[in-house]
Design an enzyme around this catalytic site. Structure first.
Site, PDB file in Angstrom:
ATOM      1  N   ASP A   8     -25.095 -26.217 -44.682  1.00 14.81           N
ATOM      2  CA  ASP A   8     -26.028 -25.538 -45.576  1.00 14.81           C
ATOM      3  C   ASP A   8     -25.428 -25.512 -46.973  1.00 14.81           C
ATOM      4  O   ASP A   8     -24.273 -25.088 -47.151  1.00 14.81           O
ATOM      5  CB  ASP A   8     -26.287 -24.106 -45.111  1.00 14.81           C
ATOM      6  CG  ASP A   8     -27.067 -24.045 -43.797  1.00 14.81           C
ATOM      7  OD1 ASP A   8     -27.461 -25.113 -43.296  1.00 14.81           O
ATOM      8  OD2 ASP A   8     -27.273 -22.929 -43.293  1.00 14.81           O
ATOM      9  N   ASP A 130     -39.069 -22.145 -38.395  1.00 14.25           N
ATOM     10  CA  ASP A 130     -38.132 -21.034 -38.293  1.00 14.25           C
ATOM     11  C   ASP A 130     -38.905 -19.838 -37.763  1.00 14.25           C
ATOM     12  O   ASP A 130     -39.905 -19.422 -38.365  1.00 14.25           O
ATOM     13  CB  ASP A 130     -37.530 -20.711 -39.659  1.00 14.25           C
ATOM     14  CG  ASP A 130     -36.823 -21.903 -40.268  1.00 14.25           C
ATOM     15  OD1 ASP A 130     -36.190 -22.666 -39.509  1.00 14.25           O
ATOM     16  OD2 ASP A 130     -36.896 -22.081 -41.500  1.00 14.25           O
TER      17      ASP A 130
END
Length: 246
Positions: A8, A130
């Site tokens: 990330d 998500d």
């Protein structure tokens, strides 16, 4: 089942968030290129990269790092974060990225995303949902870097792609992401049961090799791991069954 390491990126640094909360960022000193080399050495053939700045604000500040990672050819990249229009998807794929990961747009612009699947091909596009479980245990989709909660269930979101050439879907349980509490095996088992034609990528909560085996048994095609691999919590020998080039 294939293990796909995750990186990330936020403001050029490797970070991890807890439960998708940008206020709970943990920054790592590791260089993204060095991490890719480490994972390649372990036997990984794919790397999952999330541009958190792009996901949250549509900012392309990490694009240069992604381009440099894509220049090497030993590990293929799938990259997401802020890819909400055709130009952004095209630019990402033109960098040499193997798959563009489409998150918010898959919820807010399903017809547009269907056209991308048809134009770029099912192998070049991964849809990313998500989810957070509601009080009834229904997986509800979050968007825009987990900052917005929709009322749409994962199953309803997928209904928008019935009849499309959709193949790759990444599902992250936000409540487990970065927490090392174990993956939601029941969720992925249900996902595979409902949509066996999809190659499911499971993300959130992985802490050890037993979790990877559990996801394999549930029928997941791939498991995405960030924190456990960044912090080297799983011995390399236990990772080998899940890394194609080990």
């Amino acid at each position: 089942m294939r293990l796909i390491p995750a990186i990330d990126l936020k403001a050029g640094h490797c970070v991890r968030l807890l439960h998708g909360d940008f206020a709970s960022e943990k920054r790592y000193t590791a260089d993204p290129a060095a991490l890719l080399a480490r994972y390649r050495g372990l036997g990984a053939d794919w790397l999952h990269v999330v541009d958190l700045d792009g996901a949250k604000d549509g900012d392309a500040a990490n694009r240069g790092i992604i381009a440099r990672l894509a220049e090497q050819k030993a590990v293929q990249l799938q990259v997401g974060g802020g890819l909400r229009n055709t130009a952004a998807v095209s630019q990402m794929l033109d960098l040499g990225v193997a798959r563009a990961v489409i998150g918010s747009a898959a919820v807010t612009q399903p017809e547009q995303v269907r056209s991308w699947l048809a134009h770029f091909g099912a192998e070049r596009i991964t849809l990313a949902f998500d989810i957070r479980l509601d009080e009834a245990g229904v997986p509800r989709v979050a968007t825009h870097g987990w900052q917005r909660q929709s009322g749409l269930s994962l199953w309803s979101a997928l209904d928008n792609f019935t009849g499309s050439p959709l193949l790759h879907v990444l599902c992250t349980d936000v409540g487990r992401d970065g927490a090392l509490t174990g993956p939601n095996i029941a969720l992925y088992s249900e996902a595979v049961r409902r949509h066996p034609q999809i190659e499911w990528q499971a993300s959130g909560g992985i802490r050890d090799a037993r979790d990877l085996q559990g996801l394999r048994d549930a029928g997941a095609a791939a498991a995405i791991s960030g924190k456990a691999l960044l912090e080297e919590l799983i011995p390399a020998g236990e990772l080998q069954p899940f890394l194609p080039n080990a």
